[in-house]
Design a protein around this motif. Structure first.
Motif, mmCIF file in Angstrom:
data_model
loop_
_atom_site.group_PDB
_atom_site.id
_atom_site.type_symbol
_atom_site.label_atom_id
_atom_site.label_comp_id
_atom_site.label_asym_id
_atom_site.label_seq_id
_atom_site.Cartn_x
_atom_site.Cartn_y
_atom_site.Cartn_z
ATOM 1 N N SER A 137 49.872 27.060 40.571
ATOM 2 C CA SER A 137 49.376 28.780 40.036
ATOM 3 C C SER A 137 50.656 29.092 39.403
ATOM 4 O O SER A 137 51.037 30.451 39.362
ATOM 5 N N ALA A 183 42.022 32.312 39.107
ATOM 6 C CA ALA A 183 42.128 33.100 39.840
ATOM 7 C C ALA A 183 40.674 33.368 40.838
ATOM 8 O O ALA A 183 40.333 34.177 41.156
ATOM 9 N N ARG A 210 42.810 40.493 42.622
ATOM 10 C CA ARG A 210 44.365 39.587 42.438
ATOM 11 C C ARG A 210 45.443 40.783 41.295
ATOM 12 O O ARG A 210 46.578 40.233 41.883
ATOM 13 N N ILE A 211 44.658 41.603 40.528
ATOM 14 C CA ILE A 211 46.019 42.577 40.587
ATOM 15 C C ILE A 211 46.241 43.029 41.202
ATOM 16 O O ILE A 211 47.333 43.252 41.257
ATOM 17 N N ARG A 232 48.970 40.379 32.757
ATOM 18 C CA ARG A 232 48.923 40.429 34.393
ATOM 19 C C ARG A 232 48.704 39.176 35.070
ATOM 20 O O ARG A 232 49.033 38.222 35.932
ATOM 21 N N LEU A 233 47.456 38.400 34.373
ATOM 22 C CA LEU A 233 46.881 36.926 34.933
ATOM 23 C C LEU A 233 47.882 36.260 34.788
ATOM 24 O O LEU A 233 48.185 35.407 35.367
ATOM 25 N N ASN A 288 49.202 41.910 43.782
ATOM 26 C CA ASN A 288 50.569 42.275 43.191
ATOM 27 C C ASN A 288 50.745 43.465 42.352
ATOM 28 O O ASN A 288 52.050 43.649 42.209
ATOM 29 N N GLN A 289 50.173 44.789 42.766
ATOM 30 C CA GLN A 289 50.826 46.059 43.139
ATOM 31 C C GLN A 289 52.612 46.548 43.427
ATOM 32 O O GLN A 289 51.785 46.206 44.322
ATOM 33 N N GLN A 334 54.989 35.426 38.771
ATOM 34 C CA GLN A 334 55.018 36.505 39.901
ATOM 35 C C GLN A 334 53.394 36.514 40.677
ATOM 36 O O GLN A 334 53.052 37.379 41.408
ATOM 37 N N TYR A 335 52.332 36.825 39.685
ATOM 38 C CA TYR A 335 51.184 37.246 40.235
ATOM 39 C C TYR A 335 50.038 35.930 41.132
ATOM 40 O O TYR A 335 49.645 36.227 41.647
ATOM 41 N N HIS A 336 50.925 35.189 40.530
ATOM 42 C CA HIS A 336 50.624 33.592 41.313
ATOM 43 C C HIS A 336 49.212 33.191 40.912
ATOM 44 O O HIS A 336 48.127 33.213 42.389
ATOM 45 N N ILE A 337 48.607 33.241 40.016
ATOM 46 C CA ILE A 337 46.996 33.663 39.678
ATOM 47 C C ILE A 337 47.376 31.255 39.788
ATOM 48 O O ILE A 337 46.604 30.883 39.168
#
Ligand code: URA
Length: 243
Positions: free
Chosen positions: A184, A211, A238-239, A126-127, A242-243, A131-134
């Motif tokens: 990101s 992050a 952060r996770i 996920r990180l 984005n759910q 699309q998670y823009h970390i």
């Protein structure tokens, strides 16, 4: 997978069970509900019961590991390869005692700074998803005087590799040749290429945060430490966002 009414916490009983291969979310929650799970001899029916490292957890008669996953902040030195094995050079995993870990993303051989190391592939995947823009923040040294028009250029999106438009980046000029850049995404050699397309050569690159977690100023190059609870919460948030 890890959605709950209040979201996941890395130490939630059902998440620890999942990481011990007890089953998916549904199966773990069902085991808990059906009174098959004991922590320190006590039957637990709350799936979000918070596990401590020394807890004895018994699931369906078998003991599982209360501390199955680790999250390390590693200060990558220059010359070290972001990999598990390299036949010529020292690589990250040569520094890490636990051999079931891997790096979340990569830094170039000559880049220093914060690399997250874990054995939690769910979190890692996920990180790394674009699309998670970390956010990744770097301290950059360049070969000539930085000009203020760059701030706008980086914000609008720098073009690299002829036609690839990078997402908006934040440039903070520190002095003539030093700045911070926050991106990101994680394209190959992205920071170096972004500066190159503006006519600058990156002389030194150091990742100072990942992050939203800052590189510990007390860590020396080549050292690592476990993320503390506060840092773990930042990752979880952060996770969840984005759910
Ligand atoms: N961008 C780069 O160019 N190199 C790195 O190591 C990280 C980001």
């Amino acid at each position: 997978m890890i959605v709950g009414e209040e979201g996941i916490h890395i130490k939630d009983l059902y998440y620890v069970m999942m990481k011990n291969q007890c089953g998916n979310v549904k199966k773990c929650k069902t085991l808990i509900k059906h009174q098959k799970v004991f922590v320190n001899g006590q039957c637990i029916v709350k799936h979000d019961y918070s596990i401590k490292d020394n807890d004895e957890i018994i699931v369906d008669g078998k003991r599982i590991n209360a501390h199955p996953f680790v999250y390390y902040m590693f200060y990558k030195p220059k010359g070290c390869i972001s990999a598990s094995y390299d036949k010529n050079d020292l690589c990250v995993m040569d520094y890490i005692e636990r051999k079931d870990c891997f790096c979340v993303g990569r830094l170039d051989k000559d880049t220093t700074g914060f690399l997250l190391i874990t054995n939690d592939s769910f979190l890692s995947k996920r990180l790394l998803l674009p699309q998670y823009h970390i956010d990744k923040k770097y301290l950059v040294e360049v070969d000539k005087v930085l000009t203020h028009d760059l701030i706008d250029k980086f914000e609008k999106g720098i073009v690299i590799d002829k036609n690839v438009v990078c997402q908006s980046a934040i440039l903070q000029i520190i002095d003539e040749r030093y700045c911070y850049i926050t991106i990101s995404e994680g394209k190959y050699h992205q920071v170096k290429k972004m500066f190159l397309s503006c006519g600058y050569v990156v002389i030194n690159l150091k990742r100072v945060s990942f992050a939203g977690i800052e590189l510990d100023p007390f860590l020396k190059e080549g050292e690592y430490r476990e993320l503390n609870d506060c840092e773990l919460r930042i990752l979880e948030k952060r996770i969840l966002m984005n759910q």
